[in-house]
Design an enzyme around this catalytic site. Structure first.
Site, PDB file in Angstrom:
ATOM      1  N   HIS A  52     -24.697 -27.004  30.156  1.00 35.98           N
ATOM      2  CA  HIS A  52     -23.564 -27.602  30.862  1.00 35.98           C
ATOM      3  C   HIS A  52     -22.504 -28.082  29.874  1.00 35.98           C
ATOM      4  CE1 HIS A  52     -24.973 -27.358  34.913  1.00 35.98           C
ATOM      5  NE2 HIS A  52     -26.004 -28.157  34.744  1.00 35.98           N
ATOM      6  N   HIS A  62     -30.958 -26.773  29.423  1.00 44.78           N
ATOM      7  CA  HIS A  62     -30.112 -26.627  30.618  1.00 44.78           C
ATOM      8  C   HIS A  62     -28.940 -27.604  30.555  1.00 44.78           C
ATOM      9  CE1 HIS A  62     -29.296 -26.375  35.053  1.00 44.78           C
ATOM     10  NE2 HIS A  62     -28.967 -27.643  34.867  1.00 44.78           N
ATOM     11  N   GLU A  63     -29.217 -28.856  30.191  1.00 44.78           N
ATOM     12  CA  GLU A  63     -28.141 -29.844  30.126  1.00 44.78           C
ATOM     13  C   GLU A  63     -27.148 -29.521  29.015  1.00 44.78           C
ATOM     14  OE1 GLU A  63     -27.768 -31.704  32.530  1.00 44.78           O
ATOM     15  OE2 GLU A  63     -29.740 -31.374  33.412  1.00 44.78           O
ATOM     16  N   GLU A  87     -25.203 -24.374  38.514  1.00 47.96           N
ATOM     17  CA  GLU A  87     -26.608 -24.538  38.143  1.00 47.96           C
ATOM     18  C   GLU A  87     -27.246 -23.222  37.710  1.00 47.96           C
ATOM     19  OE1 GLU A  87     -28.218 -27.330  37.654  1.00 47.96           O
ATOM     20  OE2 GLU A  87     -26.415 -28.407  38.242  1.00 47.96           O
TER      21      GLU A  87
END
Length: 313
Positions: free
Chosen positions: A134, A130-131, A201
């Site tokens: 980003h 997930h990071e 998100e």
């Protein structure tokens, strides 16, 4: 597109900063605010990531000091086609993580010791994917600059009484202007953070699930993090609330609703979206967690051993 969004964000935050300066000090206050904002924008572009990492007392690790954690990030970065980011650990019992950096070539990811201890390697992989999403989406520059400027705007509003209550400051609205600056500036900065965070998100969840290969790993991690975050105070985040939107789960206590005043989408909504994605992909059951292994922040007990070919199986 993200470059356009970043430019619009910087312009909007600068205009907001100047507006607060005008309410506090009239034309002179607006000019001073513009100069400060210009300097801050330039400084934030090059240094905001270092500031955020320092705010949360993050320290860098490598393959020797945190082999499993570092290995997970390394394999995920390779899967995503990204340069290897710098990897940090935050000494904090609250499970959480964030990414920062102005571009993929200068990115960093950070996870708390609470996250590394409480989650299985599969769940850690979901979080770090997930990071990295980003990073790949170039959200990190927007996130980091927003944290810096929102913090500055809030601080400017908090100091309004000290500089706005004098007769010789050219404040066109007098004490009313000061009150507006104190109330509206932090609120407006918070609204900007919310608007960016909530859409960002969901996108990072989906791309992160694609990177790690199983949406249920991230879904399981989100459920664990949300439950633990509400019970554990993150004192660094409480002292620096303008950075809250950078974390995978809101690190501040007491903000649970998926409404206007939440910096993140509702966790259950995110889990539901990931579960639906898993059904589409045919990932109907999350893999069992590996058994305990030696080394810093190894996995938890209660599952089959890691299979060869990757840090988590």
């Amino acid at each position: 597109m993200n470059r356009v969004k970043t430019a619009m964000l910087i312009a909007g935050m600068t205009a907001l900063f100047m507006g607060v300066g005008f309410l506090i000090g009239g034309g002179r206050g607006m000019t001073i605010a513009f100069v400060i904002a210009a300097v801050m924008n330039l400084f934030s572009y090059w240094n905001a990531d270092k500031m955020v990492l320092r705010m949360h007392h993050a320290h860098e690790v490598d393959a020797r000091t945190a082999p499993e954690y570092y290995g997970i990030v390394q394999e995920l970065a390779a899967r995503a086609g990204l340069p290897m980011p710098r990897v940090f650990v935050i000494e904090n019992d609250q499970p959480n993580a964030f990414a920062t950096g102005r571009n993929p070539e200068n990115a960093a990811v950070a996870a708390t010791t609470g996250l590394l201890r409480q989650l299985t390697p599969e769940e850690v992989a979901g979080v770090m994917a997930h990071e990295l999403a980003h990073v790949q989406n170039r959200d990190t520059l927007i996130m980091t600059i927003t944290a810096t400027l929102a913090g500055a705007i809030s601080m400017l509003g908090n100091f309004a009484f000290f500089f706005g209550g004098h007769r010789d400051n050219n404040n066109p609205l007098g004490i009313v202007g000061v009150l507006v600056a104190m109330i509206v500036a932090p609120f407006a900065a918070m609204i900007v953070q919310m608007a960016i965070s909530r859409t960002r998100e969901y996108s990072a969840d989906r791309r992160g699930a694609e990177i790690c290969g199983n949406p249920l790993w991230l879904a399981s991690a989100l459920a664990k993090i949300a439950g633990a975050a509400g019970r554990t105070v993150n004192y660094d985040a409480e002292r620096n609330p303008a950075t809250a939107h950078m974390f995978i789960i809101n690190p501040l206590n007491g903000q649970r609703m998926d409404g206007l005043f939440s910096t993140h989408p509702d966790t259950q909504n995110r889990i539901d979206a990931l579960s639906a994605m898993a059904s589409e992909m045919g990932a109907l059951a999350a893999p069992r967690a590996p058994s305990v292994r030696s080394g810093p922040w190894g996995g938890q007990s209660g599952g089959s051993r890691r299979s060869p070919g990757g840090p988590w199986g």
